[in-house]
Design an enzyme around this catalytic site. Sequence first.
Site, PDB file in Angstrom:
ATOM      1  N   ARG A 199       0.853  -1.184   0.000  1.00 18.99           N
ATOM      2  CA  ARG A 199       0.000   0.000   0.000  1.00 18.99           C
ATOM      3  C   ARG A 199       0.892   1.237   0.000  1.00 18.99           C
ATOM      4  O   ARG A 199       1.921   1.283   0.686  1.00 18.99           O
ATOM      5  CB  ARG A 199      -0.925   0.018   1.226  1.00 18.99           C
ATOM      6  CG  ARG A 199      -2.118  -0.917   1.100  1.00 18.99           C
ATOM      7  CD  ARG A 199      -3.088  -0.440   0.032  1.00 18.99           C
ATOM      8  NE  ARG A 199      -4.283  -1.267  -0.088  1.00 18.99           N
ATOM      9  CZ  ARG A 199      -4.417  -2.265  -0.953  1.00 18.99           C
ATOM     10  NH1 ARG A 199      -3.401  -2.599  -1.736  1.00 18.99           N
ATOM     11  NH2 ARG A 199      -5.545  -2.946  -1.016  1.00 18.99           N
ATOM     12  N   HIS A 214      -0.776   0.362 -10.176  1.00 19.92           N
ATOM     13  CA  HIS A 214      -1.418  -0.508  -9.177  1.00 19.92           C
ATOM     14  C   HIS A 214      -2.047  -1.725  -9.864  1.00 19.92           C
ATOM     15  O   HIS A 214      -3.204  -2.062  -9.617  1.00 19.92           O
ATOM     16  CB  HIS A 214      -2.468   0.276  -8.384  1.00 19.92           C
ATOM     17  CG  HIS A 214      -2.815  -0.360  -7.069  1.00 19.92           C
ATOM     18  ND1 HIS A 214      -3.288   0.345  -5.995  1.00 19.92           N
ATOM     19  CD2 HIS A 214      -2.756  -1.663  -6.641  1.00 19.92           C
ATOM     20  CE1 HIS A 214      -3.519  -0.457  -4.983  1.00 19.92           C
ATOM     21  NE2 HIS A 214      -3.200  -1.687  -5.349  1.00 19.92           N
ATOM     22  N   ASP A 267       4.351   0.264  -7.605  1.00 23.77           N
ATOM     23  CA  ASP A 267       3.024  -0.058  -8.132  1.00 23.77           C
ATOM     24  C   ASP A 267       1.923   0.628  -7.335  1.00 23.77           C
ATOM     25  O   ASP A 267       0.768   0.633  -7.766  1.00 23.77           O
ATOM     26  CB  ASP A 267       2.809  -1.575  -8.103  1.00 23.77           C
ATOM     27  CG  ASP A 267       1.560  -2.015  -8.847  1.00 23.77           C
ATOM     28  OD1 ASP A 267       1.371  -1.556  -9.996  1.00 23.77           O
ATOM     29  OD2 ASP A 267       0.780  -2.801  -8.293  1.00 23.77           O
ATOM     30  N   SER A 301      -0.207  -4.874 -10.121  1.00 20.04           N
ATOM     31  CA  SER A 301       0.605  -6.069  -9.893  1.00 20.04           C
ATOM     32  C   SER A 301      -0.230  -7.301  -9.565  1.00 20.04           C
ATOM     33  O   SER A 301       0.232  -8.433  -9.752  1.00 20.04           O
ATOM     34  CB  SER A 301       1.620  -5.822  -8.775  1.00 20.04           C
ATOM     35  OG  SER A 301       0.974  -5.506  -7.554  1.00 20.04           O
ATOM     36  N   GLU A 313      -3.603   7.939  -5.445  1.00 22.83           N
ATOM     37  CA  GLU A 313      -3.728   7.295  -6.754  1.00 22.83           C
ATOM     38  C   GLU A 313      -4.953   7.815  -7.489  1.00 22.83           C
ATOM     39  O   GLU A 313      -5.985   8.038  -6.858  1.00 22.83           O
ATOM     40  CB  GLU A 313      -3.807   5.774  -6.576  1.00 22.83           C
ATOM     41  CG  GLU A 313      -2.531   5.186  -5.975  1.00 22.83           C
ATOM     42  CD  GLU A 313      -2.605   3.674  -5.792  1.00 22.83           C
ATOM     43  OE1 GLU A 313      -3.607   3.053  -6.214  1.00 22.83           O
ATOM     44  OE2 GLU A 313      -1.658   3.094  -5.230  1.00 22.83           O
TER      45      GLU A 313
END
Length: 317
Positions: free
Chosen positions: A229, A277, A253, A279, A258
């Site tokens: 996170r 984000h 990632d 993965s 975001e």
Amino acid sequence: MKIVSSAPIRADLRERLQDGYPQLSFCFHTNIHEAAADLRDADVLITYGEDLTPEMVKRAEHLKWIMVISAGLDRLPFSAIKEKGIMVTNARGIHKIPMAEYVFAAILQWAKKTKKWNEQQANHHWDKYGVKMEEITGQPIAIIGAGAIGGEIARLAKAFRMPTYGVNRSGRPAEYIDHMFKTDRMNEALKEAKYVVAVLPQTKETVALIGRDQFRAMRKDALFINIGRGKTVDQAALLEALKTGEIAGAVLDVFEEEPLDPGHPFWDMENVTVTPHFSSITSEYQPRALAIFEQNLDAYLAGRRDLINLIDLDRGY
């Protein structure tokens, strides 16, 4: 029993649930607003965990169980859920295969300088010795948050004969981890590793857990990878560490906010790879998540409460 989904479930998986449990009423929706009316008398909610509000929880008079078909729980309204005594489970563990593969794609991209491969091909440039590649075999790796995903990363690391260092809350040993440390001894693991992977959930204890002191503890040739996170890392401290050469590079990632601001320096830094984000994305995501749900549903219907991935509402994980 009425089961409502605010997550857009694949058609074949909807049919599997309906055929497998003909005695239950399923209401499938594509978002929480569409599901709101059905939620009022639902017994069970299936959600990605990002859409539920305290007001909706209060209006859901019969809700007894929330199944979050992701691992992240940081957006759930835990106070309202706890007040009503609603049980929460999640899909922890389903991400370990795609996320571990992502980590090694990132490590190999860095060590083998694959960005340079693409540049040379794009420029029609033949330079056999211009790409300074490294081996990853035998290089130490530290995994911060050595749970299900971290364990799979460590398992794959053994194929490259990498010494593995892990960090978790208890310091309890885990398979494929050679050296495990409690969180308060994290820096001892960090100083050893060429590759550092953060797989932390966001909780009260983990917000900004990795900051200036941790980056200073890392090797100057370390690659930092964050797939947990964004808010578990002090992003300003990371940026400074990358600019000053305290660490060599980063593959990111997840971020504090975001999507990442288009003007953020990370986008243009040679030693940073930014991904959106993704993965954990895989075609097997929903089948694996719903397999956990079905196993838990069988237990629930049998009157048992020994469900997989039962969440501690006080910890939020």
